[in-house]
Design an enzyme around this catalytic site. Structure first.
Site, mmCIF file in Angstrom:
data_model
loop_
_atom_site.group_PDB
_atom_site.id
_atom_site.type_symbol
_atom_site.label_atom_id
_atom_site.label_comp_id
_atom_site.label_asym_id
_atom_site.label_seq_id
_atom_site.Cartn_x
_atom_site.Cartn_y
_atom_site.Cartn_z
ATOM 1 N N GLN A 210 -42.172 46.635 79.847
ATOM 2 C CA GLN A 210 -42.854 45.452 80.342
ATOM 3 C C GLN A 210 -42.598 44.261 79.420
ATOM 4 O O GLN A 210 -42.415 44.420 78.210
ATOM 5 C CB GLN A 210 -44.361 45.704 80.440
ATOM 6 C CG GLN A 210 -44.764 46.648 81.554
ATOM 7 C CD GLN A 210 -44.652 46.007 82.932
ATOM 8 O OE1 GLN A 210 -44.182 44.882 83.081
ATOM 9 N NE2 GLN A 210 -45.079 46.728 83.951
ATOM 10 N N TYR B 245 -42.387 58.516 88.047
ATOM 11 C CA TYR B 245 -41.761 57.277 87.574
ATOM 12 C C TYR B 245 -42.237 57.051 86.135
ATOM 13 O O TYR B 245 -42.822 56.025 85.792
ATOM 14 C CB TYR B 245 -42.113 56.088 88.468
ATOM 15 C CG TYR B 245 -41.943 56.366 89.945
ATOM 16 C CD1 TYR B 245 -40.721 56.167 90.577
ATOM 17 C CD2 TYR B 245 -43.009 56.854 90.707
ATOM 18 C CE1 TYR B 245 -40.565 56.434 91.934
ATOM 19 C CE2 TYR B 245 -42.859 57.122 92.061
ATOM 20 C CZ TYR B 245 -41.637 56.912 92.671
ATOM 21 O OH TYR B 245 -41.492 57.182 94.007
ATOM 22 N N GLU C 239 -38.541 61.093 85.980
ATOM 23 C CA GLU C 239 -37.962 59.771 85.744
ATOM 24 C C GLU C 239 -36.464 59.852 86.017
ATOM 25 O O GLU C 239 -35.809 60.817 85.623
ATOM 26 C CB GLU C 239 -38.219 59.320 84.308
ATOM 27 C CG GLU C 239 -37.472 58.069 83.865
ATOM 28 C CD GLU C 239 -37.737 56.866 84.757
ATOM 29 O OE1 GLU C 239 -36.753 56.225 85.193
ATOM 30 O OE2 GLU C 239 -38.920 56.577 85.039
ATOM 31 N N CYS D 157 -46.472 46.953 91.072
ATOM 32 C CA CYS D 157 -45.998 45.602 90.763
ATOM 33 C C CYS D 157 -45.679 44.824 92.034
ATOM 34 O O CYS D 157 -45.071 43.756 91.965
ATOM 35 C CB CYS D 157 -44.776 45.656 89.847
ATOM 36 S SG CYS D 157 -43.391 46.608 90.503
ATOM 37 N N GLU E 3 -49.684 42.435 88.994
ATOM 38 C CA GLU E 3 -49.783 43.886 88.816
ATOM 39 C C GLU E 3 -51.151 44.353 89.304
ATOM 40 O O GLU E 3 -52.153 43.642 89.148
ATOM 41 C CB GLU E 3 -49.625 44.261 87.338
ATOM 42 C CG GLU E 3 -48.318 43.833 86.713
ATOM 43 C CD GLU E 3 -47.192 44.807 86.963
ATOM 44 O OE1 GLU E 3 -47.430 46.026 86.891
ATOM 45 O OE2 GLU E 3 -46.063 44.348 87.222
#
Length: 411
Positions: free
Chosen positions: A252, A281, A302, A369, A403
């Site tokens: 981020q 994720y 992931e 997001c 977010e």
């Protein structure tokens, strides 16, 4: 010439929204709720229109003077709502989430005020375009192929702006066919420069660029250098003193605020001691590490090998990590008690929501997001889950991005 339009709200992408005399909804960038504006260069579609702001007959009380000179002078496309006050930005984002949940997902839930962090100087990373004529900057709003020369970004951290100065001074020795450059500050203050291109630079090209870059940096500041393929995201360290793969791994732009949001999502899962939790994720494994610290057993998925490599630096006996796409590997996971999901903007998608319904964890913490894909996915999960809580965070002030965290509880 079109009749003046009263702007009544802000759309998902940051455009002002109003209604034309023929009933069409019109979207106009850089306008504010309450503005009375004459739209120009209007493009009509079947049910809506797009235009630009012409004469402003009445200005909204939510308007402020943008801090960044590039915002007006160069129509910078990096920020979308810098002309709105901080309070107006937060309320616009709250309404965007609330409207998406109601209209797309059929979710009726109270969305509380937006939580926020620093409004300026917060980004730890920017990516700038390099044109054939040497222009180095961002695209103009609504014109992704038109690049203006960037001298400073007001939402970037001071270290990033200092690094931008050094990169601009080194532009005469950019490796050939460089198309983008990412400037990044790590959590320990280390700086990184990532060159995006079609081929790996030669040692001589790297040396010339590194020497010029270091001459432009403060004494003792030596950024890490990386190359990344424009085609397949392969990456290669160009420095001998790089600290792993952090410069090219996703994180981020406000890591500390991102940590807070992740912690809130994990808190919503409740007690996880001795329980099996999916981390879908999973990124660099921050949520996995926190879950282990809370006594949970974790199975994570992931798809980015670089992120999994970072995650695997922490070895936990109660963690099973899978590398690949969630939609492909979720069927290989054990039955969970709870799950945390943090998908990209595309959201979970139909296959993953279907498999989550089949797995039926008691609680799902969804970190999003994109309000539209969040709403779509919550609607798909609605037959088996109720939305208990939604919280909204302004991780990207001055932009339209927002977010959200939603807690889903099995019915």
């Amino acid at each position: 010439m079109s009749d003046p339009v009263r702007i009544t709200g802000i759309a998902t992408g940051g455009d002002g929204v109003g209604r034309m005399t023929d009933g069409r909804t019109i979207f106009i960038p850089r306008t504010a709720p309450g503005d009375l504006v004459e739209p120009v260069e209007v493009r009509l579609h079947s049910s809506y229109a797009k235009g630009w702001a012409g004469t402003l007959s009445e200005a909204s009380s939510d308007r402020v003077i943008p801090r960044c000179a590039h915002y007006d002078d160069d129509a910078c496309g990096g920020c979308q709502v810098q002309h709105l006050s901080a309070a107006a930005q937060r309320e616009a984002k709250r309404k965007v989430v609330e409207n998406a949940l109601r209209r797309i997902g059929g979710v009726q839930v109270e969305v509380p005020p937006v939580e926020t962090g620093p409004e300026w100087g917060y980004r730890n990373r920017i990516t700038i375009t390099v044109t054939a004529d040497g222009t180095l900057g961002f695209h103009k709003v609504g014109q992704p192929r038109v690049i203006f020369d960037l001298t400073r970004c007001e939402i970037a951290r001071p270290s990033i702006n200092q690094l931008l100065v050094a990169v601009r001074q080194a532009r005469s020795v950019f490796p050939p066919r460089t198309i983008r450059i990412t400037l990044r500050e790590g959590r320990r203050g280390e700086l990184g420069v990532v060159l995006w291109g079609e081929r790996t630079p030669s040692p001589a090209e790297v040396g010339a660029f590194r020497d010029a870059l270091e001459r432009g940096c403060s004494a003792g500041v030596i950024p890490e250098l990386w190359w990344r393929s424009r085609n397949d995201l392969r990456s290669k360290a160009l420095s001998t003193d790089t600290a792993g793969i952090g410069a090219v791994a996703f994180e981020q732009v406000q890591p500390e605020f991102g940590d807070q949001i992740r912690g809130i999502a994990l808190d919503l899962l409740g007690e996880v001691q001795g329980r099996l939790v999916w981390d879908l994720y999973a990124g660099q494994g921050e949520a996995t590490a926190s879950l282990v610290g809370r006594g949970a057993r974790v199975e994570s998925v992931e798809r980015d090998p670089a992120l999994v490599a970072l995650a695997e630096r922490q070895v936990f006996p109660l963690v099973r990590r899978l590398l690949g796409r969630v939609e492909d590997l979720i069927v290989m996971l054990s039955s969970p008690d709870a799950a945390i999901v943090n998908p990209p903007r595309a959201g979970l998608g139909a296959p993953v929501t279907k498999l989550l319904l089949r797995a039926a964890p008691e609680r799902i913490a969804y970190v999003s997001c994109d309000p539209a894909t969040l709403a779509r996915d919550l609607g798909r999960l609605a037959p088996a889950y109720r939305v208990e809580t939604v919280r909204v965070f302004d991780l990207f002030p001055q932009t339209a991005h927002v977010e959200s965290v939603a807690l889903l509880v099995r019915r």
